[in-house]
Design a protein around this motif. Structure first.
Motif, mmCIF file in Angstrom:
data_model
loop_
_atom_site.group_PDB
_atom_site.id
_atom_site.type_symbol
_atom_site.label_atom_id
_atom_site.label_comp_id
_atom_site.label_asym_id
_atom_site.label_seq_id
_atom_site.Cartn_x
_atom_site.Cartn_y
_atom_site.Cartn_z
ATOM 1 N N THR A 1 7.450 -18.572 30.944
ATOM 2 C CA THR A 1 6.847 -19.840 30.527
ATOM 3 C C THR A 1 6.541 -20.743 31.720
ATOM 4 O O THR A 1 5.986 -21.827 31.545
ATOM 5 N N LEU A 2 6.864 -20.291 32.925
ATOM 6 C CA LEU A 2 6.460 -20.991 34.149
ATOM 7 C C LEU A 2 4.954 -20.884 34.411
ATOM 8 O O LEU A 2 4.382 -21.722 35.088
ATOM 9 N N ILE A 3 4.320 -19.848 33.887
ATOM 10 C CA ILE A 3 2.933 -19.536 34.241
ATOM 11 C C ILE A 3 1.974 -20.702 33.978
ATOM 12 O O ILE A 3 1.199 -21.067 34.868
ATOM 13 N N PRO A 4 1.977 -21.341 32.801
ATOM 14 C CA PRO A 4 1.056 -22.466 32.613
ATOM 15 C C PRO A 4 1.322 -23.631 33.560
ATOM 16 O O PRO A 4 0.378 -24.268 34.046
ATOM 17 N N ALA A 5 2.587 -23.910 33.855
ATOM 18 C CA ALA A 5 2.913 -25.013 34.766
ATOM 19 C C ALA A 5 2.419 -24.725 36.179
ATOM 20 O O ALA A 5 1.868 -25.604 36.846
ATOM 21 N N VAL A 6 2.593 -23.495 36.635
ATOM 22 C CA VAL A 6 2.139 -23.130 37.975
ATOM 23 C C VAL A 6 0.611 -23.119 38.034
ATOM 24 O O VAL A 6 0.016 -23.533 39.039
#
Length: 191
Positions: free
Chosen positions: A42-47
């Motif tokens: 779930t880090l992918i959208p933030a990054v």
């Protein structure tokens, strides 16, 4: 915008597809608990959002005619809301608690990205965000394998503490992203 939307929806879809796949993480305190691949991905959208926000010089954006910081904050809130909406729809259709965890953690990471980006800049924020799930997985477990109250990422879907923390991170992060007027901290080496 298209890349961020694809990353957000793709994260929820792939997270549901991999299900409860666990990652082995060494534990520094307490007992080990369940650390899912979904907690990390779930880090992918933030990054992806950070990559877009790190596109220009902060000095140029601070004197722009339109407030770029406000647009960045609005985009971050939209990404968090879209992730939570996709997770809610997935939960209603599939009746999977993992969907709730995906939406909550995605929103929490986006909130932290919005909060840290003005303070640290995009590169340091990306590294900090990547370290958060690993630190929480290694030290966020209490007695009996239950997550500590401050380890919001590791909480089950029905945790009110984790939900409030994620939504609070989005609210505080959006306010910081929109209102912060100083340049990010700079760390330089003096030789």
């Amino acid at each position: 915008m298209t890349v961020v939307a694809a990353a957000t929806l793709g994260t929820v879809a792939i997270g549901l597809a991999v299900g409860n796949l666990e990652l082995p993480v060494p534990v520094l305190t307490g007992q080990s608990g369940q650390f899912l691949l979904a907690h990390l991905m779930t880090l992918i959208p933030a990054v992806t959002l950070l990559y877009g926000m790190g596109r220009g010089a902060s000095q140029t954006e601070s004197v722009a005619l339109r407030s770029v910081r406000c647009w960045d904050a609005a985009l971050g809130v939209c990404v968090a809301a879209a992730g939570m909406l996709a997770a809610l729809v997935s939960y209603l259709v599939l009746d999977s608690e993992l969907a709730v965890v995906l939406g909550r953690n995605l929103a929490g990471y986006v909130g932290l990205a919005l909060l840290l980006h003005p303070l640290l800049g995009p590169q340091l924020t990306g590294g900090t965000l990547a370290a958060i799930p690993l630190v929480l997985a290694a030290s966020g477990w209490g007695p009996g394998g239950a997550p500590e109250p401050w380890a919001w990422l590791l909480h089950p879907a029905d945790s009110a503490i984790a939900g409030v923390t994620a939504i609070g991170a989005v609210c505080v992060g959006a306010a910081t992203a929109a209102l912060w007027s100083r340049p990010p901290l700079r760390f330089t080496a003096h030789l």
